[in-house]
Design a protein around this motif. Structure first.
Motif, PDB file in Angstrom:
ATOM      1  N   ASN A   5       8.156 102.273   5.361  1.00 49.13           N
ATOM      2  CA  ASN A   5       9.377 102.195   6.230  1.00 49.13           C
ATOM      3  C   ASN A   5       9.823 100.389   6.195  1.00 49.13           C
ATOM      4  N   GLY A   6       9.279  99.767   5.542  1.00 48.46           N
ATOM      5  CA  GLY A   6       9.656  98.306   5.246  1.00 48.46           C
ATOM      6  C   GLY A   6       9.493  97.453   6.569  1.00 48.46           C
ATOM      7  N   LEU A  32       3.977  95.166  -1.226  1.00 49.78           N
ATOM      8  CA  LEU A  32       4.485  96.499  -0.612  1.00 49.78           C
ATOM      9  C   LEU A  32       5.735  96.446   0.174  1.00 49.78           C
ATOM     10  N   LEU A  33       6.137  95.178   0.262  1.00 50.41           N
ATOM     11  CA  LEU A  33       7.458  95.091   0.995  1.00 50.41           C
ATOM     12  C   LEU A  33       8.512  94.570   0.231  1.00 50.41           C
ATOM     13  N   GLY A  34       8.296  93.773  -0.775  1.00 51.35           N
ATOM     14  CA  GLY A  34       9.369  93.183  -1.528  1.00 51.35           C
ATOM     15  C   GLY A  34      10.057  94.021  -2.620  1.00 51.35           C
ATOM     16  N   GLY A  35       9.169  95.210  -3.037  1.00 52.63           N
ATOM     17  CA  GLY A  35       9.462  95.980  -4.253  1.00 52.63           C
ATOM     18  C   GLY A  35       9.330  97.211  -3.961  1.00 52.63           C
ATOM     19  N   ASP A  36       9.005  97.956  -4.992  1.00 50.82           N
ATOM     20  CA  ASP A  36       8.700  99.483  -4.697  1.00 50.82           C
ATOM     21  C   ASP A  36       7.169  99.833  -4.241  1.00 50.82           C
ATOM     22  N   PRO A  37       6.908 100.152  -3.349  1.00 49.35           N
ATOM     23  CA  PRO A  37       5.308 100.427  -2.837  1.00 49.35           C
ATOM     24  C   PRO A  37       4.793 101.992  -2.976  1.00 49.35           C
ATOM     25  N   SER A  38       5.647 102.647  -3.706  1.00 46.48           N
ATOM     26  CA  SER A  38       5.180 103.920  -4.087  1.00 46.48           C
ATOM     27  C   SER A  38       3.892 104.240  -4.968  1.00 46.48           C
ATOM     28  N   GLY A  39       3.595 103.250  -5.983  1.00 47.55           N
ATOM     29  CA  GLY A  39       2.727 103.267  -6.679  1.00 47.55           C
ATOM     30  C   GLY A  39       1.235 103.062  -5.942  1.00 47.55           C
ATOM     31  N   TRP A  40       1.391 101.848  -5.073  1.00 42.68           N
ATOM     32  CA  TRP A  40       0.132 101.798  -4.364  1.00 42.68           C
ATOM     33  C   TRP A  40       0.010 102.758  -3.122  1.00 42.68           C
ATOM     34  N   CYS A  41       0.985 103.342  -2.730  1.00 40.66           N
ATOM     35  CA  CYS A  41       0.886 104.416  -1.505  1.00 40.66           C
ATOM     36  C   CYS A  41       0.429 105.474  -2.299  1.00 40.66           C
ATOM     37  N   ALA A  42       0.677 105.866  -3.423  1.00 42.65           N
ATOM     38  CA  ALA A  42       0.239 107.340  -3.974  1.00 42.65           C
ATOM     39  C   ALA A  42      -1.056 107.057  -4.253  1.00 42.65           C
TER      40      ALA A  42
END
Length: 398
Positions: A308-309, A355-365
């Motif tokens: 959600n940023g 987690l906020l400035g870029g794409d967090p999808s990798g960490w989230c996965a």
């Protein structure tokens, strides 16, 4: 060398038994437990909860159970690549579908598996009813479930039980009263040890870092004193006619001499087989699961905030403090799963801006995958099997 009786191999397991005040005599001069309605069955106060010593078969010197002697055994599934592929798909999806059932049945039916005694177990039939998937959250955590649990959405079992009375519903109707003569079994006041035909549960752990299956050594059970007939209301889980809506199973009273066993290092490469007609079993919460639940919730809070940023929510979720009441993980597999979650939290704390400035999808996965490891997933099915002698030809390898 440690043995299966070595207390160093055992952990404290809280198990749920029938309360003595809920026991009465039935018309056959046997003992019966009071039937609990579905809402009461979920109430912890409805049971006699006892701390039992559960011995880990994964430890060196742990019990290598045998079906005839102990009432349960482990069989090797690792060589069947098509079966392993199907089980892997179900684990990843978190659901069991009709195509999965067909694949799994095709790879088990007609196969013979070697038991520790040297006997072979030939799977002749797998019932359509009773083939389902369980999912259970760590430390008893509730999971979001769909309202139709026939094949999916079953939680781990709460009470110690055995799944079928050989003289009761539905076997009595299906077998026209012949089940006690056809199947090997042992019940209060009745037994059949001559038959080589067995009605078995096949239990496959897709992952069981938490809420492990625990089984009683049949030799430690006084069936006459501690085994109880019980009528299980099936309305919420099985589509049956009125004459078979009450499933006749067994529950049990606690006794200190009962011996309990589980296997912490076990995945879908092995399965438990145990006697549907009389092996007591259940599940329990491992010491340390409270920490696993907290880390699971924490990871999901960070994931939601990152997607959600919401920077403040990310920082707040990462800052959750440890609880001094958390116990040390009781098994190596649970410790590894918790460590994997905590490593991801440490990584996120070191650089929350990633987690906020870029794409967090990798960490989230990666975090989602680590959290999912502490959800217990298992498959259960009912099978008719033939016990083959030790000298039976071995051309049908499982």
């Amino acid at each position: 060398m440690p043995t299966a009786a070595d207390p160093n191999l055992a952990i404290d397991a809280e198990l749920a038994f029938t309360r003595l005040e809920d026991v009465s005599l039935d018309g056959r001069n046997s003992r019966r437990a009071r039937t609990l309605d579905p809402s009461t069955r979920a109430d912890p106060q409805a049971y006699d909860r006892r701390i039992c010593r559960a011995y880990d078969g994964s430890a060196p010197g742990g019990l290598q159970p045998d079906l005839r002697e102990h009432g349960f055994a482990r069989i090797d599934l690792s060589a069947r690549s098509e079966l392993q592929a199907a089980l892997g798909r179900v684990r990843m999806a978190g659901r069991l579908g009709p195509a999965d059932v067909a694949d799994i049945r095709r790879n088990l039916l007609g196969r013979a598996f070697t038991l520790p005694s040297g006997e072979r177990l030939w799977l002749l039939f797998i019932a359509r009813e009773g083939f389902f998937m369980r999912r259970a959250g760590p430390n008893g955590m509730a999971l979001i479930r769909e309202p139709t649990p026939e094949m999916n959405e079953h939680d781990a079992s709460v009470a110690v039980h055995a799944d079928q009375d050989v003289e009761g519903t539905p076997l009595r109707q299906m077998m026209r009263g012949a089940a006690p003569w056809l199947f090997r079994h042992e019940s209060p006041g009745r037994r059949n040890r001559l038959s080589r035909l067995a009605l078995l549960n096949v239990w496959i752990p897709l992952q069981q870092v938490t809420r492990p299956l625990v089984l009683m050594d049949r030799r430690s059970l006084d069936r006459q004193r501690h085994q109880l007939r019980y009528g299980l209301i099936t309305d919420a889980i099985l589509p049956r006619g009125e004459d078979m809506r009450i499933n006749d199973i067994w529950t049990f009273l606690h006794h200190d001499e009962q011996r309990w066993h589980f296997t912490s290092e076990m995945d879908a490469r092995q399965a438990y087989v145990f006697e549907t007609l009389g092996t007591p079993h259940g599940s329990f919460i491992l010491p340390g699961e409270e920490r696993a639940e907290a880390r699971y919730r924490q990871l999901h809070a960070v994931i939601a905030a990152a997607r959600n940023g919401d920077a403040e929510a990310v920082i707040r979720a990462l800052a959750l403090a440890d609880d001094p009441r958390w116990r040390a993980p009781a098994t190596a597999s649970l410790a590894r799963a918790i460590a994997a979650m905590e490593q991801l939290l440490t990584e996120a704390r070191a650089d929350p801006s990633a987690l906020l400035g870029g794409d967090p999808s990798g960490w989230c996965a990666r975090a989602t995958e680590a959290a999912e490891r502490v959800i217990r997933k298992s498959l259960e099915m009912r099978a008719v099997a033939l016990l083959l002698p030790r000298l039976w030809p071995r051309s049908r390898r499982g």
